[in-house]
Design an enzyme around this catalytic site. Structure first.
Site, PDB file in Angstrom:
ATOM      1  N   LYS A 214      31.649  34.200  56.940  1.00  0.00           N
ATOM      2  CA  LYS A 214      31.670  35.205  56.208  1.00  0.00           C
ATOM      3  C   LYS A 214      32.043  35.023  54.704  1.00  0.00           C
ATOM      4  O   LYS A 214      32.695  34.007  54.656  1.00  0.00           O
ATOM      5  CB  LYS A 214      32.498  36.501  56.798  1.00  0.00           C
ATOM      6  CG  LYS A 214      33.840  36.140  56.926  1.00  0.00           C
ATOM      7  CD  LYS A 214      34.611  37.109  57.734  1.00  0.00           C
ATOM      8  CE  LYS A 214      36.044  36.590  58.078  1.00  0.00           C
ATOM      9  NZ  LYS A 214      36.754  37.400  59.161  1.00  0.00           N
TER      10      LYS A 214
ATOM     11  N   TYR B 207      50.839  33.812  26.376  1.00  0.00           N
ATOM     12  CA  TYR B 207      51.021  35.156  26.454  1.00  0.00           C
ATOM     13  C   TYR B 207      52.550  35.556  26.862  1.00  0.00           C
ATOM     14  O   TYR B 207      52.881  35.171  27.707  1.00  0.00           O
ATOM     15  CB  TYR B 207      49.980  35.859  27.056  1.00  0.00           C
ATOM     16  CG  TYR B 207      48.501  36.183  26.695  1.00  0.00           C
ATOM     17  CD1 TYR B 207      48.339  36.700  25.544  1.00  0.00           C
ATOM     18  CD2 TYR B 207      47.678  35.419  27.462  1.00  0.00           C
ATOM     19  CE1 TYR B 207      47.205  36.975  25.125  1.00  0.00           C
ATOM     20  CE2 TYR B 207      46.303  35.644  26.960  1.00  0.00           C
ATOM     21  CZ  TYR B 207      46.015  36.300  25.733  1.00  0.00           C
ATOM     22  OH  TYR B 207      44.694  36.478  25.466  1.00  0.00           O
TER      23      TYR B 207
ATOM     24  N   MET C 165      43.168  34.256  31.232  1.00  0.00           N
ATOM     25  CA  MET C 165      42.078  34.574  31.902  1.00  0.00           C
ATOM     26  C   MET C 165      41.396  33.033  31.967  1.00  0.00           C
ATOM     27  O   MET C 165      40.833  32.865  33.201  1.00  0.00           O
ATOM     28  CB  MET C 165      41.072  35.557  31.065  1.00  0.00           C
ATOM     29  CG  MET C 165      39.964  35.822  31.867  1.00  0.00           C
ATOM     30  SD  MET C 165      38.773  36.970  30.890  1.00  0.00           S
ATOM     31  CE  MET C 165      39.808  38.534  30.781  1.00  0.00           C
TER      32      MET C 165
ATOM     33  N   ARG D  19      41.042  48.938  63.334  1.00  0.00           N
ATOM     34  CA  ARG D  19      40.017  48.704  62.444  1.00  0.00           C
ATOM     35  C   ARG D  19      38.693  49.234  62.644  1.00  0.00           C
ATOM     36  O   ARG D  19      38.215  50.151  62.507  1.00  0.00           O
ATOM     37  CB  ARG D  19      40.033  47.424  61.674  1.00  0.00           C
ATOM     38  CG  ARG D  19      41.447  46.909  61.136  1.00  0.00           C
ATOM     39  CD  ARG D  19      41.261  45.321  60.453  1.00  0.00           C
ATOM     40  NE  ARG D  19      40.501  44.458  61.235  1.00  0.00           N
ATOM     41  CZ  ARG D  19      40.406  43.344  60.652  1.00  0.00           C
ATOM     42  NH1 ARG D  19      40.320  42.843  59.345  1.00  0.00           N
ATOM     43  NH2 ARG D  19      39.660  42.578  61.371  1.00  0.00           N
TER      44      ARG D  19
HETATM   45  C1  LIG Z   1      37.401  36.453  59.906  1.00  0.00           C
HETATM   46  C2  LIG Z   1      37.491  36.867  61.339  1.00  0.00           C
HETATM   47  C3  LIG Z   1      37.361  35.626  62.441  1.00  0.00           C
HETATM   48  C4  LIG Z   1      37.780  34.307  61.919  1.00  0.00           C
HETATM   49  O1  LIG Z   1      39.207  34.394  61.486  1.00  0.00           O
HETATM   50  P1  LIG Z   1      40.006  33.073  60.941  1.00  0.00           P
HETATM   51  O2  LIG Z   1      41.348  33.355  60.974  1.00  0.00           O
HETATM   52  O3  LIG Z   1      39.300  32.777  59.564  1.00  0.00           O
HETATM   53  O4  LIG Z   1      39.612  31.903  61.913  1.00  0.00           O
HETATM   54  C5  LIG Z   1      37.220  35.676  63.667  1.00  0.00           C
HETATM   55  N1  LIG Z   1      37.096  37.188  64.307  1.00  0.00           N
HETATM   56  C6  LIG Z   1      37.020  38.248  63.506  1.00  0.00           C
HETATM   57  C7  LIG Z   1      36.597  39.396  63.887  1.00  0.00           C
HETATM   58  C8  LIG Z   1      37.045  38.068  61.993  1.00  0.00           C
HETATM   59  O5  LIG Z   1      36.979  39.092  61.240  1.00  0.00           O
END
Ligand SMILES: *Cc1c(COP(=O)(O)O)cnc(C)c1O
Length: 378
Positions: A46, A261, A309, A139
């Site tokens: 992802k 800054y 930045m 969630r």
């Molecule tokens: C992001 C995610 C993972 C992977 O998690 P890592 O800690 O990056 O290995 C696995 N399962 C779900 C549901 C996730 O959202």
């Protein structure tokens, strides 16, 4: 060292460079796969493979034997499908009902996160899908009441080809946390009350919690990309990235001069500084001001003053005069400065550092960095 050159048209000197070691990603995958059931280690790619570029990363993982991939969103899954025509691809956040056709045409599976989603997807042709049970995160995933309904009426599953039933651990990076075992117990109870289905439990740190957390399909993400996610890990993951920035100026400052800054750093004595082309717009988090350090070979070069930045200032007083000149590159992340270290300095986690690296850098893919000099020149 085999480096993919940047596109021909792009000849400007890069301000910042992200070097990604694909062989290290493959090695990390193999190591995590060894901890998984045979042939059953998926990859979570992802957020553009945690910011490292999903196309190159996915091809590397496929070549290393990975056949199952997770993204968070359908758009990410479609990008992945374009490079991996034969992979199994599932979308963790689920797929909107209006995108059902698009995903079916591209053989992209939803993770079904509620009974309502299950009923939207159920159909005579039995599309592939995964079922997510919430065991302690609140969630996504079927809640206990929905689970009870499903246990009472398992026929609800008839309309899908359920490839796995999964859950997600809230505290896998804290092995002593009681919620780990609670989630496992809830999941086992649920699975035993449902028709027999393959299971999917562990993310990266979950793979180090012990055999009880093994399942038919593990789902590591961060560890593939070199992030050390578990205190139980016996050896660090192979480092994957090097992030470096160009030196724009070297300056001599006098005692009492202020830097950057807010005049947040006052030189206590005469010092030499380097101004480098990196800032919070590149994901070099502003909280790293006066905290982080860059590296040149084995020398640590402290960040002084605030991170702006587009610019950051380093104290290079300890370096020999000729060691650094405008146009040289210093490392902000490498095999020594890990995302975990930067994260600790910035008050966040390695995941956020990695995925927060902006887009304003030149990306190089390296097939094997083992023979490379300590500091690459670009
Ligand atoms: C992001 C995610 C993972 C992977 O998690 P890592 O800690 O990056 O290995 C696995 N399962 C779900 C549901 C996730 O959202």
């Amino acid at each position: 060292m085999a480096t993919t050159p940047p596109a021909k048209a792009r000849t400007s000197a890069p301000a910042a460079v992200l070097e990604i070691d694909l062989a290290a990603i493959a090695a990390n995958y193999r190591r995590l796969a060894e901890r998984s059931a045979p042939g059953a280690c998926a990859a979570v790619v992802k957020a553009d493979a945690y910011g490292l570029g999903v196309e190159a990363v996915a091809q590397t993982l496929w070549d290393a034997g990975c056949r199952f991939f997770f993204t968070a969103q359908l758009e990410e899954a479609l990008r992945l499908r374009a490079v991996l025509p034969d992979a199994e691809i599932a979308v963790l956040n689920g797929i909107a009902s209006e995108d059902r056709r698009l995903s079916l045409e591209n053989r992209i599976m939803p993770v079904l996160n509620s009974l309502a989603e299950l009923s939207v997807w159920a159909a005579a042709e039995r599309p592939g899908a995964l079922l997510h049970l919430d065991t302690g995160m609140q969630r996504l995933g079927l809640d206990p009441r929905e689970l009870d309904s499903l246990i009472d009426d398992p026929g609800l599953l008839d309309g899908i080809d359920c490839r796995a039933v999964m859950t997600h651990l809230a505290c896998a990076d804290r092995p002593g946390h009681t919620l780990n075992m609670t989630q496992l117990d809830r999941f086992r109870a649920a699975v035993s009350a449902l028709p027999r289905l393959p299971t999917s439990i562990a993310n990266s740190p979950g793979l180090f919690l012990g055999d009880a957390y093994r399942s038919d399909l593990s789902r590591p993400g961060a560890a593939l990309f070199g992030v050390d996610t578990s205190p139980l890990q016996d050896a660090p993951m192979q480092p994957v990235i090097r992030f470096s920035a160009r030196v724009l100026q070297i300056r001599d400052v006098q005692a009492g001069d202020s830097i950057g800054y807010g005049a947040d750093f006052i030189a206590p004595a005469a010092m030499r500084t380097a101004t480098i082309a990196i800032g919070y717009a590149d994901g070099f988090i502003r909280a790293l001001g006066n905290r982080a350090a860059a590296m040149l070979n084995d020398h640590r070069l402290p960040v002084i003053g605030r991170v702006s930045m587009d610019l950051t200032t380093l104290d290079i007083t300890a370096l020999p005069e000729a060691a650094l000149a405008p146009g040289d590159y210093v490392d902000l992340l490498n095999e020594t400065i890990t995302v975990g270290e930067i994260a600790a300095q910035a008050g966040t986690i390695g995941y956020e550092v990695l995925t927060g690296l902006g887009k304003r850098f030149r990306r190089f893919y390296v097939d094997d960095r083992s023979g490379a000099p300590a500091r690459a020149s670009f």
